[in-house]
Design an enzyme around this catalytic site. Structure first.
Site, PDB file in Angstrom:
ATOM      1  N   GLN A  50       4.072 -11.746  65.238  1.00 16.22           N
ATOM      2  CA  GLN A  50       4.008 -12.960  64.423  1.00 16.22           C
ATOM      3  C   GLN A  50       2.555 -13.246  64.047  1.00 16.22           C
ATOM      4  O   GLN A  50       1.910 -14.107  64.631  1.00 16.22           O
ATOM      5  CB  GLN A  50       4.591 -14.131  65.230  1.00 16.22           C
ATOM      6  CG  GLN A  50       4.657 -15.438  64.489  1.00 16.22           C
ATOM      7  CD  GLN A  50       5.901 -15.547  63.657  1.00 16.22           C
ATOM      8  OE1 GLN A  50       6.972 -15.173  64.082  1.00 16.22           O
ATOM      9  NE2 GLN A  50       5.759 -16.078  62.474  1.00 16.22           N
ATOM     10  N   PHE A  51       2.029 -12.528  63.043  1.00 17.92           N
ATOM     11  CA  PHE A  51       0.627 -12.709  62.674  1.00 17.92           C
ATOM     12  C   PHE A  51       0.337 -14.122  62.190  1.00 17.92           C
ATOM     13  O   PHE A  51      -0.795 -14.598  62.287  1.00 17.92           O
ATOM     14  CB  PHE A  51       0.193 -11.673  61.627  1.00 17.92           C
ATOM     15  CG  PHE A  51       0.586 -12.009  60.219  1.00 17.92           C
ATOM     16  CD1 PHE A  51      -0.293 -12.689  59.395  1.00 17.92           C
ATOM     17  CD2 PHE A  51       1.821 -11.633  59.719  1.00 17.92           C
ATOM     18  CE1 PHE A  51       0.055 -13.001  58.088  1.00 17.92           C
ATOM     19  CE2 PHE A  51       2.182 -11.937  58.425  1.00 17.92           C
ATOM     20  CZ  PHE A  51       1.291 -12.630  57.604  1.00 17.92           C
ATOM     21  N   THR A  52       1.350 -14.839  61.731  1.00 10.64           N
ATOM     22  CA  THR A  52       1.126 -16.180  61.190  1.00 10.64           C
ATOM     23  C   THR A  52       0.692 -17.187  62.243  1.00 10.64           C
ATOM     24  O   THR A  52       0.273 -18.292  61.906  1.00 10.64           O
ATOM     25  CB  THR A  52       2.378 -16.701  60.456  1.00 10.64           C
ATOM     26  OG1 THR A  52       3.467 -16.751  61.363  1.00 10.64           O
ATOM     27  CG2 THR A  52       2.726 -15.801  59.282  1.00 10.64           C
TER      28      THR A  52
END
Length: 145
Positions: free
Chosen positions: A74-76
């Site tokens: 989940q890079f966000t």
């Protein structure tokens, strides 16, 4: 590294309508973000912390309960929304760093004895879960000793 750990009674992740990871009993869904300055030490530290966090029923950890984990990239989690309306992703690690560290985090959990399911790194995923409690914690390695 930053993780959002959620206590779940079940969870799954699908890509193109096909389930790629699933846990069917009480456990944790872990959304994992990698910072551009992270390294293998952060992966090991975070895996150890999450494996032993007492988030399950009766204040048990996944370690004590033998509970599974579903880990989804989940890079966000490193989105910066302080300026304007469009998030900035400059703090998030690029794929060349984040994918190996995501895999290292999963490897560390498995080395500790965890049963780990995963999503599909870099793919558009649909995550389904039944949050139990709800009980959700954000764990950031920059806050750990």
């Amino acid at each position: 590294m930053k993780a959002v750990a959620q206590r779940v009674s079940r969870a799954s992740v699908s890509v193109d309508g096909r389930i790629v990871g699933r846990i069917d009993g009480p456990g944790l869904l872990v959304l994992l973000g990698v910072h551009r300055d992270d390294g293998p030490g952060e992966a090991a530290k975070l895996a150890e912390k999450i494996w032993h966090l007492r988030m399950l029923a009766d204040e048990q950890s996944c370690h004590a309960a033998g509970a599974p984990l579903l880990v989804v990239s989940q890079f966000t989690l490193y989105g910066d929304v302080r300026k304007g309306r469009r998030p900035s992703w400059t703090a998030a690690a690029g794929r060349d760093l984040s994918e190996p560290l995501y895999e290292e985090f999963v490897r560390c959990l498995r080395t500790l004895g965890a049963a780990v399911e995963t999503g599909a790194f870099g793919e558009a995923m649909e995550v389904s879960l039944v949050n139990s409690g709800p009980f959700t914690l954000i764990v950031d390695t920059s806050d750990l000793p």
